[in-house]
Design an enzyme around this catalytic site. Structure first.
Site, PDB file in Angstrom:
ATOM      1  N   GLU A  35       0.836  -1.204   0.000  1.00 44.02           N
ATOM      2  CA  GLU A  35       0.000   0.000   0.000  1.00 44.02           C
ATOM      3  C   GLU A  35       0.875   1.260   0.000  1.00 44.02           C
ATOM      4  OE1 GLU A  35      -4.373   1.289   1.758  1.00 44.02           O
ATOM      5  OE2 GLU A  35      -3.145  -0.099   2.933  1.00 44.02           O
ATOM      6  N   TYR A 105      -0.139  -7.594  -1.662  1.00 41.00           N
ATOM      7  CA  TYR A 105      -1.165  -6.792  -0.997  1.00 41.00           C
ATOM      8  C   TYR A 105      -2.515  -7.280  -1.514  1.00 41.00           C
ATOM      9  CZ  TYR A 105      -3.976  -2.709   0.305  1.00 41.00           C
ATOM     10  OH  TYR A 105      -4.955  -1.880   0.825  1.00 41.00           O
ATOM     11  N   ASP A 144       0.220  -8.041   3.403  1.00 44.34           N
ATOM     12  CA  ASP A 144      -1.103  -7.848   3.972  1.00 44.34           C
ATOM     13  C   ASP A 144      -2.063  -8.746   3.207  1.00 44.34           C
ATOM     14  OD1 ASP A 144      -3.604  -7.016   4.757  1.00 44.34           O
ATOM     15  OD2 ASP A 144      -3.352  -4.919   4.158  1.00 44.34           O
ATOM     16  N   ASN A 146      -5.108  -9.525   4.275  1.00 45.55           N
ATOM     17  CA  ASN A 146      -6.473  -9.047   4.501  1.00 45.55           C
ATOM     18  C   ASN A 146      -7.436 -10.128   4.967  1.00 45.55           C
ATOM     19  OD1 ASN A 146      -7.270  -6.277   4.384  1.00 45.55           O
ATOM     20  ND2 ASN A 146      -6.543  -6.184   2.271  1.00 45.55           N
ATOM     21  N   ASP A 241      -1.539   2.262  10.152  1.00 46.46           N
ATOM     22  CA  ASP A 241      -2.526   1.514  10.927  1.00 46.46           C
ATOM     23  C   ASP A 241      -2.136   0.040  11.039  1.00 46.46           C
ATOM     24  OD1 ASP A 241      -2.959   1.246   8.207  1.00 46.46           O
ATOM     25  OD2 ASP A 241      -5.147   1.242   8.341  1.00 46.46           O
TER      26      ASP A 241
END
Length: 265
Positions: A35, A105, A144, A146, A241
């Site tokens: 990201e 990602y 990531d 997710n 985050d």
């Protein structure tokens, strides 16, 4: 060898929040980011001793991945498979002598699950790609992904069942990958640990109260297990985050013949 992975949620913003301090302190052999949210020419990183590889999304300020590595790879591949999955800069594959590194990602299914069908198609294509690589040499997948795989991978599991990142479909795809020859390295070293998270909402005091999700992973081909040294999370590192995760691997840990047998079969 130390490998670090971090969803920086906008690399330019993260640099302004101390990214380089952590980067220099951790001194990783390979540092993967997701990201990045930028285009070519929008940032100049002075990373002495590192080769830099970037996969940018076509859409400005969106997605993107990068890898910074001390050792120059044998080859680099941008994206994978179907052209529908190429425009968002979500995959970088670097080939090294002993393994493939795949920095990923994974698309978010979105709050209303509008993108869940696309996400599941992505999962199937990625799994096929990883298995094809694994037939040539072992794979280290990071990024990531997710998804929180098990209930212990997020703070409020029961209230999140069916939500993006904790649907039965997404969790099932992770199970399929792990049962198809891959190891969740954090769980390999910390099988029962709870409260170990890598992402927290920006809502007030959520991170302070550790109401989080573990959605960032290092997954490796099962036959790399004898070379794994440790895996962990750096929740104290701010700037995004998400927090960084890390893996230590020692490919010299076994006698040469045993190493060659594991890495070529």
């Amino acid at each position: 060898m130390k490998i670090v992975s971090w969803n920086v949620n906008g690399l330019r913003a993260c640099v302004n929040k101390g990214f380089l301090n952590y980067f220099n302190e951790v001194d990783a052999d390979i540092f993967c980011v997701q990201e990045t949210k930028l285009q070519e020419g929008q940032i100049e990183l002075e990373l002495e001793g590192y080769h830099q590889y970037w996969n940018y999304a076509i859409k400005k300020g969106y997605s993107g991945t990068a890898v910074f590595t001390k050792e120059k790879p044998n080859s680099v591949k941008y994206g994978v498979g179907d052209a529908d999955h190429q425009d968002e800069g979500r995959i970088l594959t670097l080939e090294f002598p002993d393994f493939y590194l795949v920095n990923v990602y994974t698309p978010n299914s979105q709050r209303d699950l509008a993108r869940l069908p696309y996400r599941l198609s992505w999962e199937d294509e990625l799994r096929g790609y990883l298995k094809a690589l694994d037939r040539m040499k072992p794979v280290i997948l990071c990024g990531d992904l997710n998804v929180a795989h098990h209930e212990r991978d997020l703070k409020n599991a029961k209230s999140n069942v069916g939500n993006s990142g904790f649907t039965s479909e997404e969790r099932g795809k992770m199970t399929d990958l792990l049962t198809d020859g891959f190891t969740d390295t954090f769980r390999y070293f910390h099988p029962e640990t709870e409260g170990a998270y890598t992402w927290w909402s920006y809502m007030n005091k959520v991170r302070e109260r550790n109401i989080g999700w573990r959605i960032d992973y290092f997954l490796t081909s099962d036959r790399i297990q004898p070379f794994l040294q440790h895996a962990g999370i750096h929740p104290h590192v701010m700037g995004s985050d998400h927090c960084p995760i890390w893996l230590e691997v020692d490919f010299s840990a076994l006698p040469l013949k045993q190493k060659e047998s594991l890495l070529t079969n």
